[in-house]
Design a protein around this motif. Structure first.
Motif, short mmCIF file in Angstrom:
data_model
loop_
_atom_site.label_atom_id
_atom_site.label_comp_id
_atom_site.label_asym_id
_atom_site.label_seq_id
_atom_site.Cartn_x
_atom_site.Cartn_y
_atom_site.Cartn_z
N ASP A 38 -15.54 3.28 -7.80
CA ASP A 38 -16.04 2.37 -8.88
C ASP A 38 -14.88 2.29 -9.66
OD1 ASP A 38 -18.47 2.90 -7.86
OD2 ASP A 38 -18.95 4.99 -9.05
N LYS A 39 -14.75 1.00 -10.18
CA LYS A 39 -13.85 0.59 -11.32
C LYS A 39 -13.77 1.34 -12.67
CE LYS A 39 -13.18 -4.05 -9.48
NZ LYS A 39 -13.43 -5.71 -9.84
N LYS A 40 -14.96 1.72 -12.98
CA LYS A 40 -14.94 2.54 -14.22
C LYS A 40 -14.20 3.79 -14.17
CE LYS A 40 -19.73 3.93 -13.99
NZ LYS A 40 -21.06 4.00 -14.27
N SER A 41 -14.38 4.29 -13.19
CA SER A 41 -13.79 5.76 -12.93
C SER A 41 -12.06 5.82 -12.86
CB SER A 41 -14.26 6.45 -11.53
OG SER A 41 -13.74 5.72 -10.14
N LYS A 42 -11.69 4.55 -12.39
CA LYS A 42 -10.12 4.29 -12.49
C LYS A 42 -9.69 5.36 -11.41
CE LYS A 42 -9.52 2.91 -17.16
NZ LYS A 42 -8.58 3.11 -18.48
N GLY A 43 -10.44 5.53 -10.32
CA GLY A 43 -10.02 6.37 -9.19
C GLY A 43 -9.07 5.63 -8.21
N GLN A 44 -8.26 6.39 -7.56
CA GLN A 44 -7.50 5.65 -6.40
C GLN A 44 -7.54 6.24 -5.24
OE1 GLN A 44 -3.89 5.92 -9.22
NE2 GLN A 44 -3.39 3.71 -8.11
N VAL A 45 -7.32 5.54 -4.11
CA VAL A 45 -6.82 6.11 -2.96
C VAL A 45 -5.52 5.56 -2.41
CG1 VAL A 45 -7.81 6.37 -0.38
CG2 VAL A 45 -9.35 5.91 -2.11
N LEU A 46 -4.64 6.35 -2.16
CA LEU A 46 -3.55 5.97 -1.98
C LEU A 46 -3.12 6.24 -0.50
CD1 LEU A 46 -1.51 7.27 -5.12
CD2 LEU A 46 -2.31 4.80 -4.75
N ILE A 47 -2.49 5.36 0.27
CA ILE A 47 -2.34 5.68 1.82
C ILE A 47 -0.63 5.40 1.82
CG2 ILE A 47 -2.73 5.28 4.05
CD1 ILE A 47 -5.02 5.79 2.70
N ASP A 48 -0.01 6.38 2.30
CA ASP A 48 1.63 6.15 2.85
C ASP A 48 1.69 6.10 4.16
OD1 ASP A 48 4.23 6.15 2.97
OD2 ASP A 48 4.50 8.14 2.04
N PHE A 49 1.98 5.12 4.91
CA PHE A 49 2.51 5.09 6.06
C PHE A 49 3.84 4.81 6.45
CE2 PHE A 49 -2.27 3.69 7.46
CZ PHE A 49 -2.67 5.00 7.67
N GLY A 50 4.60 5.59 5.84
CA GLY A 50 6.34 5.48 6.04
C GLY A 50 6.65 4.20 5.29
N LYS A 51 7.06 3.11 5.81
CA LYS A 51 7.46 1.87 5.65
C LYS A 51 6.22 1.25 4.60
CE LYS A 51 11.15 1.22 8.83
NZ LYS A 51 11.57 0.50 9.92
N GLU A 52 5.08 1.49 5.02
CA GLU A 52 3.99 1.01 4.09
C GLU A 52 3.18 1.75 3.47
OE1 GLU A 52 2.24 -2.91 5.62
OE2 GLU A 52 2.65 -2.27 7.55
N HIS A 53 2.92 1.17 2.15
CA HIS A 53 2.10 1.95 1.23
C HIS A 53 0.96 1.15 0.79
CE1 HIS A 53 5.43 4.74 0.68
NE2 HIS A 53 6.20 3.58 0.81
N PHE A 54 -0.29 1.71 0.70
CA PHE A 54 -1.45 0.81 0.31
C PHE A 54 -1.92 1.54 -0.86
CE2 PHE A 54 -0.65 0.45 4.81
CZ PHE A 54 -0.76 -0.96 4.81
N ASP A 55 -2.61 0.96 -1.84
CA ASP A 55 -3.20 1.39 -3.17
C ASP A 55 -4.56 0.61 -3.25
OD1 ASP A 55 -4.05 1.84 -5.84
OD2 ASP A 55 -2.10 1.76 -6.42
N SER A 56 -5.57 1.42 -3.32
CA SER A 56 -7.00 0.93 -3.30
C SER A 56 -7.20 -0.23 -4.55
CB SER A 56 -8.09 2.03 -3.29
OG SER A 56 -8.01 2.83 -4.51
N GLN A 57 -6.40 0.03 -5.59
CA GLN A 57 -6.59 -0.86 -6.67
C GLN A 57 -5.63 -2.03 -6.72
OE1 GLN A 57 -5.21 1.30 -10.17
NE2 GLN A 57 -7.17 2.66 -10.10
N LYS A 58 -5.14 -2.44 -5.57
CA LYS A 58 -4.03 -3.33 -5.50
C LYS A 58 -4.17 -4.13 -3.71
CE LYS A 58 -0.56 -1.58 -8.42
NZ LYS A 58 0.59 -1.08 -8.79
N MET A 59 -5.56 -4.17 -3.47
CA MET A 59 -5.83 -4.42 -2.11
C MET A 59 -6.35 -5.91 -1.97
SD MET A 59 -4.82 -2.08 -0.12
CE MET A 59 -5.58 -2.41 1.46
#
Length: 234
Positions: free
Chosen positions: A55-76
């Motif tokens: 939920d956007k209002k919760s400002k929660g994040q899911v962060l994924i680190d696959f070595g050379k690549e990083h993913f952020d649920s807020q920037k997908m």
């Protein structure tokens, strides 16, 4: 490798699937996820492969680190979602195989639409993967000619064909008898032994009892941990 930071998810109508979930899953780990139907297990798994977002209002994040690549649920972006799904294998309870394609074709399909592999490379990779899951002898059969256990092996092979960092299994043995369920579980253990992380949602206590694997428990959207010594180490 995977971090949940204050992740909450409420669906339209007010159904809260996740409530302030904080979680870390390490590279190469095997994790069990349990809980009653509707407890939030599938929503948590969908957060990892970005089919759902906090939920956007919760400002929660899911962060994924696959070595050379990083993913952020807020920037997908859509491209980033597609990129992360190429690095995660997903196995469902209902197999989701194409009935008009052979076993070989079902497993090869995602490679055939890619420009990264030659026909020779595709054949080699598919046959090796089918051998790992013990279904090579059925490569020319269609799903309708297979047992439930065999179909699930094909589904696992399809999920593994890209050599993912992570394998997510959402109730993968729910439609199988005890013997086939145990065989499928052994395949997941074999895959994990190669270094691939595995997250397995299950209702089968025989899998996670008396094991050193971590056990996560969902209850009405809240994440809890098994109290065994192995789990307290994390």
């Amino acid at each position: 490798m995977i971090s949940f930071l204050h992740v909450s998810k409420t669906y339209p109508g007010g159904n809260t699937a996740l409530l302030d979930v904080n979680l870390k899953i390490n590279k190469g780990e095997f994790v069990f996820l349990t809980g009653a139907s509707g407890a939030g297990k599938t929503t948590l798994l969908k957060m990892i492969y970005m089919d759902e977002f906090p939920d956007k209002k919760s400002k929660g994040q899911v962060l994924i680190d696959f070595g050379k690549e990083h993913f952020d649920s807020q920037k997908m972006s859509l491209r980033r979602v597609q990129a992360i799904r190429r690095k995660i294998g997903i196995v469902f309870q209902d197999f989701k195989l194409l009935s008009d394609r052979t076993v070989f074709e079902n497993v090869a399909l995602s490679l055939l639409v890619s420009t990264d592999f030659s026909q020779t490379e595709i054949k080699k990779r598919v046959l090796e993967t089918l051998s790992i899951v013990g279904i090579l002898q059925k490569k020319n059969s269609t799903p309708t000619e297979l047992s439930g256990g065999e179909q699930q092996r094909v589904a696992i092979a399809r999920a593994m064909i890209h050599s993912p960092y992570l394998l997510i299994a959402d109730e993968p043995t729910g439609n199988l008898d005890a013997d086939n369920a145990n065989e499928v579980y052994k395949i997941f253990q074999k895959i994990n032994a190669t270094g691939t992380a595995v997250i397995m949602a299950t209702h089968n206590p025989s899998f996670y009892q008396n094991t050193t694997y971590r056990h996560l428990i969902m209850k009405q959207g809240v994440l809890n941990y098994d109290n065994s010594a192995a789990n307290l180490a994390f």
